[in-house]
Write a protein that holds these residues in place. Structure first.
Motif, short mmCIF file in Angstrom:
data_model
loop_
_atom_site.label_atom_id
_atom_site.label_comp_id
_atom_site.label_asym_id
_atom_site.label_seq_id
_atom_site.Cartn_x
_atom_site.Cartn_y
_atom_site.Cartn_z
N VAL A 45 0.86 -1.19 0.00
CA VAL A 45 0.00 0.00 0.00
C VAL A 45 0.90 1.24 0.00
N LEU A 46 0.73 2.08 -1.00
CA LEU A 46 1.58 3.27 -1.16
C LEU A 46 0.94 4.49 -0.52
N HIS A 52 -14.24 0.45 -7.16
CA HIS A 52 -13.73 0.62 -8.51
C HIS A 52 -12.22 0.42 -8.45
N GLU A 53 -11.67 -0.12 -9.51
CA GLU A 53 -10.22 -0.31 -9.57
C GLU A 53 -9.69 0.22 -10.90
N ARG A 88 -7.30 3.70 -2.08
CA ARG A 88 -6.12 2.94 -1.68
C ARG A 88 -5.28 2.72 -2.93
N ILE A 89 -4.03 3.16 -2.85
CA ILE A 89 -3.10 3.03 -3.98
C ILE A 89 -2.13 1.91 -3.64
N GLU A 90 -2.06 0.91 -4.50
CA GLU A 90 -1.23 -0.27 -4.24
C GLU A 90 -0.28 -0.52 -5.38
N VAL A 148 -5.36 1.61 -8.25
CA VAL A 148 -6.02 2.61 -7.40
C VAL A 148 -7.46 2.14 -7.17
N PHE A 149 -7.76 1.78 -5.95
CA PHE A 149 -9.11 1.37 -5.57
C PHE A 149 -9.83 2.57 -4.99
#
Lengths: 106, 106
Positions: B18-19, B48-49, B26-28, B99-100
């Motif tokens: 997780v960034l 959404h992704e 949430r940015i992964e 990016v969720f």
């Protein structure tokens, strides 16, 4: 769609493309071609901004110093952290990906 | 921090980092090394992704077909659109950025 395509050869201004958004997030591709923030201009955003440079290079200026970004380098700019783009590469176009979230302004 | 660094040589499982995150985003970074979804497994997410492949390659499967992703290729997977990772490159590690947003589940 591809982040590295559909880029005009000449960019008199930075090119900003919204890739996805809703009420709480906006994902943008930004393409710079030697662009920098005007002298004395500082971004002071309501939104948090997570940003990564994918190609080219850039120097961000904060009130406490400079951060150089090369491909893959990412950082989070919290809301209200004043910053400006000190420089972007003059040798090639710089492709950024930015995710704004939290309180989005138009 | 750099998206292309700090990747272990051996990845028995996909590596998810997780960034940045808050309540709505949430940015992964996801690193795959030939990994794919188990047979018959489908993601069916509340969020959404938006996803991009930055290195390597992948094939996503949707109920209506396959989408191949090479570096720079991005797409939005709306919430509840069922999908699975059909394949990722066996020749090199595949680095995704995801990016969720919207309704995040844990």
């Amino acid at each position: 769609m591809n982040l590295f395509e559909d880029i005009p050869e000449k960019l008199p201004e930075e090119l900003m493309t919204v890739l996805a958004e809703d009420s709480s997030v906006r994902i943008e591709r930004i393409v710079s071609d030697g662009h920098a923030s005007p002298d004395g201009f500082w971004y002071d955003q309501e939104a948090h901004e997570w940003v990564v440079v994918l190609k080219g290079s850039a120097v961000l200026e904060f009130e406490d110093g400079l951060v150089e970004l090369n491909p893959g380098d990412h950082l989070l700019i919290p809301a209200r952290r004043r910053h400006r783009v000190k420089a972007t590469s003059h040798h090639e176009k710089t492709i950024w990906l930015a995710v704004f979230y939290g309180t989005l302004s138009d």
